[in-house]
Design an enzyme around this catalytic site. Structure first.
Site, PDB file in Angstrom:
ATOM      1  N   GLY A  27       1.210  -0.973   0.226  1.00  0.00           N
ATOM      2  CA  GLY A  27      -0.044  -0.053   0.172  1.00  0.00           C
ATOM      3  C   GLY A  27       1.097   0.951   0.043  1.00  0.00           C
ATOM      4  O   GLY A  27       2.119   1.042   0.611  1.00  0.00           O
ATOM      5  N   LYS A  80       4.878   0.474   8.167  1.00  0.00           N
ATOM      6  CA  LYS A  80       4.457   1.439   7.597  1.00  0.00           C
ATOM      7  C   LYS A  80       5.980   2.509   7.480  1.00  0.00           C
ATOM      8  O   LYS A  80       5.653   2.791   8.834  1.00  0.00           O
ATOM      9  CB  LYS A  80       3.324   1.901   7.750  1.00  0.00           C
ATOM     10  CG  LYS A  80       2.740   3.662   7.121  1.00  0.00           C
ATOM     11  CD  LYS A  80       2.288   4.359   7.613  1.00  0.00           C
ATOM     12  CE  LYS A  80       1.528   5.492   7.409  1.00  0.00           C
ATOM     13  NZ  LYS A  80       0.547   6.644   7.997  1.00  0.00           N
ATOM     14  N   ASP A 114     -11.323   9.842  10.519  1.00  0.00           N
ATOM     15  CA  ASP A 114     -11.242   9.788   9.542  1.00  0.00           C
ATOM     16  C   ASP A 114     -11.572   7.814   8.888  1.00  0.00           C
ATOM     17  O   ASP A 114     -11.287   7.294   8.520  1.00  0.00           O
ATOM     18  CB  ASP A 114     -10.036   9.772   8.500  1.00  0.00           C
ATOM     19  CG  ASP A 114      -9.537  10.181   6.990  1.00  0.00           C
ATOM     20  OD1 ASP A 114     -10.944   9.991   6.826  1.00  0.00           O
ATOM     21  OD2 ASP A 114      -8.850   9.825   6.976  1.00  0.00           O
ATOM     22  N   SER A 131       5.257   4.268   2.227  1.00  0.00           N
ATOM     23  CA  SER A 131       4.227   2.845   2.072  1.00  0.00           C
ATOM     24  C   SER A 131       3.952   2.265   2.916  1.00  0.00           C
ATOM     25  O   SER A 131       5.546   2.016   4.180  1.00  0.00           O
ATOM     26  CB  SER A 131       5.233   2.898   0.845  1.00  0.00           C
ATOM     27  OG  SER A 131       5.564   3.782   0.203  1.00  0.00           O
TER      28      SER A 131
END
Length: 385
Positions: A54, A75, A173, A60
């Site tokens: 992702g 991440k 979010d 990334s």
């Protein structure tokens, strides 16, 4: 074949005093395991591109195997991202001290030199935006039973954040790309970089807008007034997407069908909500259940925050412990109004901004890119259902 690592050379490092400040903050956080950069580089085979699963607005995400044999989602924050440092610390503070079946689990982090890395449990089936809303891009089958499990699971995760965590947590979010799925398609809420911890004695906080247009509650988008009911609104939009199998905005459709919430409201008034159910389900769903879920989504998206149910009430409505009263459903807060607001803001000041200077994301429509995610991905094309 040898994989070449993520090239970090030649990039500006953060000021030394900022590095020290970050290291000191991490050292005060309980339950935050610190990994070495060398260990995470080995886990991802030197950040091999084939292990990339992702890409978000702040870096990334790679799949990797840790020394203890666990698979992890790793991440790596971009060194150029100023906002990422703040969100890196926020995410660690928020998620390291809580645990729930429907929340991602933080294994630890790395803050070595200018490297900022978060390590999470690896979830095999990616995000809802990549799978359910991705249509032909995914081989997964989302039966009605699976969809109800996902909706109820996300609701329970939010109820935990809103009512059991102390201080309570507003995610800010909630959207399809931030709902990840494990091997059993159990949903996990991810991306706590924008989360707000709010003491129990406060009814709301005023803040600049952060999040994704299309999921933003009207009072939050227009006035920056943040309460738990902002998450409830976002959940209502997500609920519509899961039942209908389409993104909340699709500019490829006729104008009257482009905004999912507006279409749901029109169908509700005509007593034809069943038309919104994903055609891919065929006859394999419970009509009463589907209409109930859609009505709950309308309750969650009411214009007035006080008219929206709490997330614990949402759980009871979805599971049948409480009944939905049609008389309580009034016109929801429409996305088209917020789009008009955004256009006005763009004309006058360039963009809607967030508290840390970031632009508000556009909604999950085609040809947009989702950001802010712990494991957010480039948004896939809309399905035309």
């Amino acid at each position: 074949m040898t994989c070449f690592g993520l090239c970090l050379g030649g990039k500006a490092s953060p000021p030394h005093n900022r590095v020290v400040e970050i290291d000191e903050e991490i050292s005060t956080i309980e339950n935050a395991r610190v990994y070495s950069y060398r260990e995470l580089r080995a886990a991802t085979e030197d950040f091999c591109p084939v292990n990339k699963i992702g890409k978000g607005g702040f870096g990334s995400v790679y799949k990797g195997r840790l020394r203890d044999g666990k698979m992890a989602a790793i991440k790596v924050l971009s060194v150029e991202s100023k906002q990422g440092v703040k969100e890196f610390l926020t995410e660690i503070k928020v998620i390291s001290n809580i645990e729930h079946e429907n929340l991602v689990k933080l294994y630890g982090c790395c803050a070595e030199g200018d490297h900022r890395i978060l390590v999470y449990n690896y979830l095999e089936n990616n995000s809802l935006s990549q799978t359910l809303l991705g249509g032909a891009h995914s081989s997964l089958q989302f039966s009605w039973i699976t969809r109800t499990k996902i909706c109820i699971g996300v609701a329970r995760g939010l109820a935990f954040l809103h009512e059991e965590a102390q201080p309570y947590i507003v995610h800010r979010d909630i959207k399809a790309s931030n709902i990840l799925l494990d091997k059993d398609l159990t949903p996990k809420i991810s991306d706590f970089g924008l989360a707000k911890l709010i003491p129990a004695d406060l009814t709301h906080v005023s803040t600049r807008v952060a999040g994704t247009l299309g999921y933003l509650a009207p009072e939050y988008a227009m006035r920056g007034q943040l309460t738990r009911k902002a998450d409830v609104y976002s959940f209502g939009i997500l609920l519509l997407e899961i039942v209908s199998g389409r993104c909340n905005t699709n500019k490829r459709l006729p104008i009257e069908e482009q905004y999912l919430l507006e279409r749901a409201w029109r169908l509700f008034k005509k007593g034809e909500l069943i038309q919104l159910v994903d055609a891919l389900l065929g006859d394999d769903f419970d009509v009463d259940d589907a209409c109930k879920f859609l009505k709950v989504s309308l309750l969650c998206t009411q214009v007035m925050p006080k008219s929206r149910p709490s997330m614990s009430t949402v759980v009871k409505l979805l599971t049948g412990e409480m009944q939905v009263d049609d008389e309580e459903i009034s016109e929801p807060g429409m996305l088209s109004d917020l789009v008009s607001l955004r256009n006005q803001k763009n004309t006058s000041s360039g963009s809607l901004s967030t508290g840390s200077g970031k632009q508000v994301d556009s909604s999950s429509s085609a040809n947009t890119t989702a950001t802010h995610g712990t494991m957010t991905f480039t948004t896939i094309d809309d399905r035309k259902s």
